[in-house]
Design a protein around this motif. Sequence first.
Motif, PDB file in Angstrom:
ATOM      1  N   ILE A 137      40.470  31.434  39.796  1.00  0.00           N
ATOM      2  CA  ILE A 137      39.546  32.324  39.367  1.00  0.00           C
ATOM      3  C   ILE A 137      39.204  32.758  37.901  1.00  0.00           C
ATOM      4  O   ILE A 137      40.212  32.790  37.220  1.00  0.00           O
ATOM      5  CB  ILE A 137      39.909  33.917  40.261  1.00  0.00           C
ATOM      6  N   HIS A 138      38.067  32.687  37.584  1.00  0.00           N
ATOM      7  CA  HIS A 138      37.576  32.763  36.296  1.00  0.00           C
ATOM      8  C   HIS A 138      36.857  34.200  35.967  1.00  0.00           C
ATOM      9  O   HIS A 138      36.090  34.503  36.520  1.00  0.00           O
ATOM     10  CB  HIS A 138      36.725  31.608  35.697  1.00  0.00           C
ATOM     11  N   ASP A 179      45.654  35.709  38.323  1.00  0.00           N
ATOM     12  CA  ASP A 179      44.537  36.729  38.064  1.00  0.00           C
ATOM     13  C   ASP A 179      43.885  37.412  39.105  1.00  0.00           C
ATOM     14  O   ASP A 179      42.810  38.319  39.122  1.00  0.00           O
ATOM     15  CB  ASP A 179      43.478  35.934  36.865  1.00  0.00           C
ATOM     16  N   ALA A 180      44.440  36.951  40.520  1.00  0.00           N
ATOM     17  CA  ALA A 180      43.711  37.562  41.451  1.00  0.00           C
ATOM     18  C   ALA A 180      44.024  39.339  41.634  1.00  0.00           C
ATOM     19  O   ALA A 180      42.964  40.220  41.807  1.00  0.00           O
ATOM     20  CB  ALA A 180      44.340  37.016  42.910  1.00  0.00           C
ATOM     21  N   VAL A 228      35.289  39.137  37.821  1.00  0.00           N
ATOM     22  CA  VAL A 228      35.074  37.633  38.254  1.00  0.00           C
ATOM     23  C   VAL A 228      33.780  37.061  37.866  1.00  0.00           C
ATOM     24  O   VAL A 228      32.697  37.700  38.135  1.00  0.00           O
ATOM     25  CB  VAL A 228      35.074  37.824  39.929  1.00  0.00           C
ATOM     26  N   GLU A 229      34.068  35.834  37.174  1.00  0.00           N
ATOM     27  CA  GLU A 229      32.700  35.298  36.890  1.00  0.00           C
ATOM     28  C   GLU A 229      32.460  33.927  37.647  1.00  0.00           C
ATOM     29  O   GLU A 229      31.302  33.441  37.652  1.00  0.00           O
ATOM     30  CB  GLU A 229      32.750  34.893  35.485  1.00  0.00           C
ATOM     31  N   ALA A 230      33.549  33.280  37.837  1.00  0.00           N
ATOM     32  CA  ALA A 230      33.432  31.767  38.563  1.00  0.00           C
ATOM     33  C   ALA A 230      34.748  31.797  39.382  1.00  0.00           C
ATOM     34  O   ALA A 230      35.888  32.313  39.348  1.00  0.00           O
ATOM     35  CB  ALA A 230      33.107  30.794  37.701  1.00  0.00           C
ATOM     36  N   ALA A 231      34.777  30.584  40.160  1.00  0.00           N
ATOM     37  CA  ALA A 231      35.705  30.255  41.099  1.00  0.00           C
ATOM     38  C   ALA A 231      35.811  28.677  41.147  1.00  0.00           C
ATOM     39  O   ALA A 231      34.865  28.111  41.008  1.00  0.00           O
ATOM     40  CB  ALA A 231      35.602  30.556  42.380  1.00  0.00           C
ATOM     41  N   THR A 232      37.028  28.243  41.166  1.00  0.00           N
ATOM     42  CA  THR A 232      37.534  26.681  41.508  1.00  0.00           C
ATOM     43  C   THR A 232      37.808  26.521  42.787  1.00  0.00           C
ATOM     44  O   THR A 232      38.954  27.293  43.217  1.00  0.00           O
ATOM     45  CB  THR A 232      38.257  26.105  40.428  1.00  0.00           C
TER      46      THR A 232
END
Length: 337
Positions: A219-220, A137-138, A225-229
């Motif tokens: 990446i969420h 998704d990047a 982009v809303e969140a990252a792990t």
Amino acid sequence: MPDGDHSQFQFLDIAIVGAGPVGLYAAFYAGLRGMSTVVFDSMAQTGGQLQALYPKKKIYDVPGFTAIFAEELVQNLKTQAERYNPSFYLNTRIDVVRPFQNGFELMSHQNEFFFAKSVLIACGLGAFLPRKLDIQDAKKLEDRGVYYIIRNPEQFYGKRLLIIGGGDSAVDWGLTLVPHAKELTLIHLMKKFQAHEMNVSELLKTSARVKTEYQLKAIHGEDKVEAATIVNNVTGDEETFPVDAILCFIGFLTNLGPIKEWGLNIRGNGVVVDFDMSTNIPGIFAAGDIVYHPGKIRLISTGFSEAAIAVNNAKHYISPSEKVQPKHSTSLSETKN
Ligand SMILES: Cc1cc2nc3c(=O)[nH]c(=O)nc-3n(C[C@H](O)[C@H](O)[C@H](O)COP(=O)(O)OP(=O)(O)OC[C@H]3O[C@@H](n4cnc5c(N)ncnc54)[C@H](O)[C@@H]3O)c2cc1C
């Protein structure tokens, strides 16, 4: 080679390939030496790495400026060069340089032909592109929360930011944005930073969350982009948190591209030059980040010096009765400002 009678083509004194800081300064110097000059760049704007990669960063080691924004230095260099009206061809990648008649023929990627008695290669790192995240998704979210180049820092004010990288770009942007961001986390793959130590310790004093030995895992977000792990690559610990933007400074990929085919002596990613910045092809000179010589340092200031040496030698090359050593610029008439 174009069809027809080549003698009809006008040979300018010097063709400068690359309009980074070094090419721009070379254009000024060529004008100072009374040379007719054409400058090419594959990008849409002049300024090379300064304009493309760090226009809003301050540079502290250009002689005569205690600090200057990269884009301002580029503008100054352009204004200085324009004193002598060189021709600029932007969006014009030079794909071929080859000896022709008593000079050189240059061919652009759009098959336009140009002719010059001498050539200065100021191509920097060649064609350069930021290294991109190899993560799901990047690509989809690029410019929708994933960024590799910052053109307008204000767009990140009040946002939750994740910066990735341990070099100067990552740390400098961390320092620049932390006073304005809602939250800022910086992760770096390794324990030790490559960035300037002083800036790293400055960053550690701010409210930024700095996490070493971490990398981005996911990446969420669908449309943005809303969140990252992130994951600790020693312990395997994972953490997911909301972010509005992920700013990645994980280096860039460079490619000499067509330059490799021009018959020049290449070492690594550099064009080998002699003390006078001449290459193995008489009449072709090189300066700036593109050159290889044993004492090479890739800095703007050293590139400026190499540009002056190259252009003065090119002048002597095309007009042997002219000295390499120029007159001092202080002896110029004030009629042209
Ligand atoms: C993040 C960052 C921070 C930096 N900070 C500093 C600093 O503080 N001080 C310092 O001294 N240096 C700094 N540098 C290094 C500095 O930017 C370089 O040394 C400098 O840009 C080299 O200038 P150049 O003109 O040789 O090459 P470049 O700036 O790379 O310009 C070369 C130009 O040639 C063009 N080109 C390439 N191939 C072709 C072709 N075939 N046809 C037409 N055009 C072509 C490119 O598009 C480019 O515009 C920094 C670099 C980075 C990435």
